[in-house]
Design a protein around this motif. Structure first.
Motif, PDB file in Angstrom:
ATOM      1  N   TYR A 125       0.837  -1.203   0.000  1.00 49.40           N
ATOM      2  CA  TYR A 125       0.000   0.000   0.000  1.00 49.40           C
ATOM      3  C   TYR A 125       0.873   1.255   0.000  1.00 49.40           C
ATOM      4  N   GLY A 126       1.874   1.298   0.882  1.00 49.53           N
ATOM      5  CA  GLY A 126       2.751   2.448   0.977  1.00 49.53           C
ATOM      6  C   GLY A 126       3.543   2.684  -0.299  1.00 49.53           C
ATOM      7  N   LYS A 127       4.065   1.613  -0.877  1.00 51.89           N
ATOM      8  CA  LYS A 127       4.837   1.733  -2.121  1.00 51.89           C
ATOM      9  C   LYS A 127       3.962   2.240  -3.264  1.00 51.89           C
ATOM     10  N   LYS A 128       2.722   1.746  -3.293  1.00 54.19           N
ATOM     11  CA  LYS A 128       1.805   2.150  -4.363  1.00 54.19           C
ATOM     12  C   LYS A 128       1.494   3.639  -4.307  1.00 54.19           C
ATOM     13  N   ILE A 129       1.145   4.141  -3.125  1.00 59.00           N
ATOM     14  CA  ILE A 129       0.777   5.559  -3.054  1.00 59.00           C
ATOM     15  C   ILE A 129       2.000   6.463  -3.220  1.00 59.00           C
ATOM     16  N   CYS A 130       3.170   5.983  -2.816  1.00 61.86           N
ATOM     17  CA  CYS A 130       4.402   6.739  -3.028  1.00 61.86           C
ATOM     18  C   CYS A 130       4.686   6.866  -4.526  1.00 61.86           C
ATOM     19  N   ASN A 131       4.594   5.759  -5.237  1.00 63.06           N
ATOM     20  CA  ASN A 131       4.823   5.764  -6.683  1.00 63.06           C
ATOM     21  C   ASN A 131       3.826   6.659  -7.404  1.00 63.06           C
ATOM     22  N   GLN A 132       2.560   6.552  -7.012  1.00 68.49           N
ATOM     23  CA  GLN A 132       1.518   7.327  -7.683  1.00 68.49           C
ATOM     24  C   GLN A 132       1.681   8.816  -7.421  1.00 68.49           C
ATOM     25  N   LEU A 133       2.023   9.170  -6.187  1.00 67.18           N
ATOM     26  CA  LEU A 133       2.223  10.578  -5.839  1.00 67.18           C
ATOM     27  C   LEU A 133       3.306  11.191  -6.713  1.00 67.18           C
ATOM     28  N   ILE A 134       4.434  10.518  -6.814  1.00 72.72           N
ATOM     29  CA  ILE A 134       5.560  11.070  -7.573  1.00 72.72           C
ATOM     30  C   ILE A 134       5.255  11.103  -9.072  1.00 72.72           C
ATOM     31  N   GLU A 135       4.593  10.070  -9.564  1.00 73.92           N
ATOM     32  CA  GLU A 135       4.211  10.063 -10.984  1.00 73.92           C
ATOM     33  C   GLU A 135       3.303  11.251 -11.306  1.00 73.92           C
ATOM     34  N   ASP A 136       2.377  11.550 -10.415  1.00 80.43           N
ATOM     35  CA  ASP A 136       1.432  12.644 -10.646  1.00 80.43           C
ATOM     36  C   ASP A 136       2.058  14.022 -10.455  1.00 80.43           C
ATOM     37  N   LEU A 137       3.207  14.079  -9.797  1.00 78.22           N
ATOM     38  CA  LEU A 137       3.902  15.358  -9.592  1.00 78.22           C
ATOM     39  C   LEU A 137       4.908  15.647 -10.697  1.00 78.22           C
ATOM     40  N   LYS A 138       5.039  14.733 -11.640  1.00 81.54           N
ATOM     41  CA  LYS A 138       6.063  14.860 -12.677  1.00 81.54           C
ATOM     42  C   LYS A 138       5.958  16.179 -13.438  1.00 81.54           C
ATOM     43  N   THR A 139       4.753  16.589 -13.774  1.00 84.17           N
ATOM     44  CA  THR A 139       4.582  17.810 -14.575  1.00 84.17           C
ATOM     45  C   THR A 139       4.951  19.072 -13.804  1.00 84.17           C
ATOM     46  N   LEU A 140       5.019  18.976 -12.478  1.00 82.94           N
ATOM     47  CA  LEU A 140       5.368  20.144 -11.663  1.00 82.94           C
ATOM     48  C   LEU A 140       6.874  20.314 -11.512  1.00 82.94           C
ATOM     49  N   ASN A 141       7.626  19.313 -11.955  1.00 82.13           N
ATOM     50  CA  ASN A 141       9.090  19.378 -11.895  1.00 82.13           C
ATOM     51  C   ASN A 141       9.598  19.666 -10.481  1.00 82.13           C
ATOM     52  N   VAL A 142       9.042  18.958  -9.506  1.00 83.82           N
ATOM     53  CA  VAL A 142       9.484  19.124  -8.125  1.00 83.82           C
ATOM     54  C   VAL A 142      10.793  18.366  -7.908  1.00 83.82           C
ATOM     55  N   GLN A 143      11.512  18.757  -6.882  1.00 80.59           N
ATOM     56  CA  GLN A 143      12.677  17.989  -6.439  1.00 80.59           C
ATOM     57  C   GLN A 143      12.248  17.157  -5.235  1.00 80.59           C
ATOM     58  N   VAL A 144      12.585  15.873  -5.256  1.00 78.51           N
ATOM     59  CA  VAL A 144      12.197  14.956  -4.187  1.00 78.51           C
ATOM     60  C   VAL A 144      13.393  14.676  -3.291  1.00 78.51           C
ATOM     61  N   VAL A 145      13.228  14.913  -1.996  1.00 82.17           N
ATOM     62  CA  VAL A 145      14.285  14.696  -1.007  1.00 82.17           C
ATOM     63  C   VAL A 145      13.872  13.559  -0.084  1.00 82.17           C
ATOM     64  N   SER A 146      14.812  12.673   0.210  1.00 79.38           N
ATOM     65  CA  SER A 146      14.572  11.620   1.191  1.00 79.38           C
ATOM     66  C   SER A 146      15.918  11.175   1.767  1.00 79.38           C
ATOM     67  N   GLY A 147      15.929  10.008   2.438  1.00 80.82           N
ATOM     68  CA  GLY A 147      17.121   9.628   3.184  1.00 80.82           C
ATOM     69  C   GLY A 147      17.838   8.373   2.743  1.00 80.82           C
ATOM     70  N   LEU A 148      17.472   7.795   1.575  1.00 78.94           N
ATOM     71  CA  LEU A 148      18.139   6.621   0.999  1.00 78.94           C
ATOM     72  C   LEU A 148      17.994   5.374   1.864  1.00 78.94           C
ATOM     73  N   ALA A 149      17.131   5.407   2.852  1.00 78.37           N
ATOM     74  CA  ALA A 149      16.955   4.249   3.741  1.00 78.37           C
ATOM     75  C   ALA A 149      16.063   3.204   3.075  1.00 78.37           C
ATOM     76  N   TYR A 150      15.959   2.052   3.707  1.00 79.08           N
ATOM     77  CA  TYR A 150      15.035   1.022   3.239  1.00 79.08           C
ATOM     78  C   TYR A 150      13.603   1.551   3.298  1.00 79.08           C
ATOM     79  N   GLY A 151      12.723   0.922   2.549  1.00 78.51           N
ATOM     80  CA  GLY A 151      11.303   1.236   2.641  1.00 78.51           C
ATOM     81  C   GLY A 151      10.888   2.418   1.790  1.00 78.51           C
ATOM     82  N   ILE A 152      10.159   3.341   2.400  1.00 84.26           N
ATOM     83  CA  ILE A 152       9.591   4.475   1.666  1.00 84.26           C
ATOM     84  C   ILE A 152      10.677   5.361   1.065  1.00 84.26           C
ATOM     85  N   ASP A 153      11.782   5.571   1.780  1.00 80.40           N
ATOM     86  CA  ASP A 153      12.864   6.435   1.276  1.00 80.40           C
ATOM     87  C   ASP A 153      13.352   5.983  -0.091  1.00 80.40           C
ATOM     88  N   ILE A 154      13.776   4.737  -0.178  1.00 75.88           N
ATOM     89  CA  ILE A 154      14.345   4.258  -1.434  1.00 75.88           C
ATOM     90  C   ILE A 154      13.274   4.175  -2.510  1.00 75.88           C
TER      91      ILE A 154
END
Length: 365
Positions: A125-154
């Protein structure tokens, strides 16, 4: 400015970001800190004899020289807090590092930045909504920041690469290693359209105590922090708490009441520590982000109220040219502390010159 002295300031025992800022404020420059006498150093509030002795000992210079040689050899960029390319959003945070080590091609001052955090035990569930969120933000050309950790980060980094979005990882160790090692391939790919950022010098291990400190940088770099999945305790909740203290917006996806890794998200929403979002549209509504092109400078400039102060005129002109903006966007433009900007915005609002909307968005009336 001498890079060796900039690095050296971070090597002095007992001198962290806040103490360093105090030293800079009283001494005027990093070079002058090392030239100031012990007696004068002891007279600075919060700088006692022990710290003054550490500064005057210069025992840290050899270590600073090794670090300088390392970053030059590996094409690592040293970012000093007064540099133009130092992340301006982070610069306004009182506990911001004075020095950052950066490897990558992306600017750390893009128009829009979203930090995505969550549990290391991401569910489907978490991976799905993370993927969908970023896919839908593509046209806004946002920069995505995270921590390279396992799970949601990576997952956030992978989805950003897949959608050609700039993505930056904030590390809890030096740039002479990648942790976890299984994420090395992703980290290397990120260098082409993003980067790796840390406040830690080489030979720094990913110790447990480094991660909460790392999280403040993830929060400080962003316009908004999105918690995708989180248990009732963990780093994602720490990042959200820090983001709130920095006056950043925090958003969270809700989850089932019986789901362990939605408990933290539901708690943030319940206690008004985060806005509930279901998708990218909700996020864009909250942040007042639009894919529409900016209109030409407003004619309102010619109707500039005569009673505005110099600082108020700066804010008024920016809003006239941009139609609307968040408090972070205005602070980034003005390069002012948010404490100063908040007073100016309040004054303009009380005088019925600007209007505030949800998400700390401001526009001219």
């Amino acid at each position: 400015m001498n890079k060796l002295e900039q690095i050296a300031l971070t090597k002095i025992k007992g001198v962290g970001p806040k103490t360093s800022r105090t030293l800079l404020a009283y001494c005027g420059s990093v070079e002058q800190i090392f030239k100031t006498s012990k007696k004068q150093l002891c007279a600075i509030p919060g700088i006692g004899e022990i710290t003054a002795n550490q500064i005057k000992s210069k025992a840290y210079l050899a270590e600073a020289e090794r670090e300088l040689n390392f970053i030059e050899k590996h094409n690592i960029k040293l970012l000093w807090i007064e540099d133009a390319d130092f992340p301006k959003r982070l610069k306004n945070c009182e506990d911001s590092p004075l020095v950052l080590y950066y490897k990558g091609k992306a600017s750390l001052n893009p128009e829009r930045v979203i930090s995505i955090v969550g549990t290391r035990n991401a569910t489907a569930y978490g991976k799905k909504i993370c993927n969908q969120l970023i896919e839908d933000l593509k046209t806004l050309n946002v920069q995505v920041v995270s921590g390279l950790a396992y799970g949601i980060d990576i997952q956030a980094h992978k989805a950003s690469l897949k959608n050609d979005l700039s993505t930056v990882a904030v590390l809890a160790h030096g740039l002479d290693r990648i942790y976890p090692t299984s994420h090395r391939e992703i980290a290397e790919k990120m260098l082409e359209n993003g980067g790796l950022l840390t406040e830690y010098p080489s030979e720094t291990n990913p110790d447990k105590t480094n991660f909460p400190a790392r999280n403040r940088i993830i929060a400080g770099l962003s316009d908004v922090v999105v918690v995708v999945e989180a248990a009732s305790r963990g780093g994602a909740l720490i990042t959200a708490e820090i983001a709130n203290s920095y006056n950043r917006d925090v958003c969270s996806f809700p989850g089932g009441i019986d789901q362990e890794y939605s408990a933290g998200c539901n708690y943030l929403i319940k206690t008004n520590r985060a806005h509930l979002i279901r998708n990218a549209n909700d996020l864009c509504y909250l942040m007042n982000w639009s894919t529409e092109q900016k209109k030409p400078a407003s004619k309102q400039l010619s109707l500039l109220p005569p009673e505005l102060s110099k600082d108020e005129t700066v804010v008024y002109t920016y809003l006239a040219e941009n139609e609307h903006a968040t408090i972070d966007e205005i602070a980034l433009f003005c390069d002012w502390p948010q404490s100063k900007l908040a007073i100016i915005l309040l004054e303009l609002e009380m005088n019925n010159i600007i209007l505030s909307s949800p998400g700390k968005v401001y526009k001219l009336i």
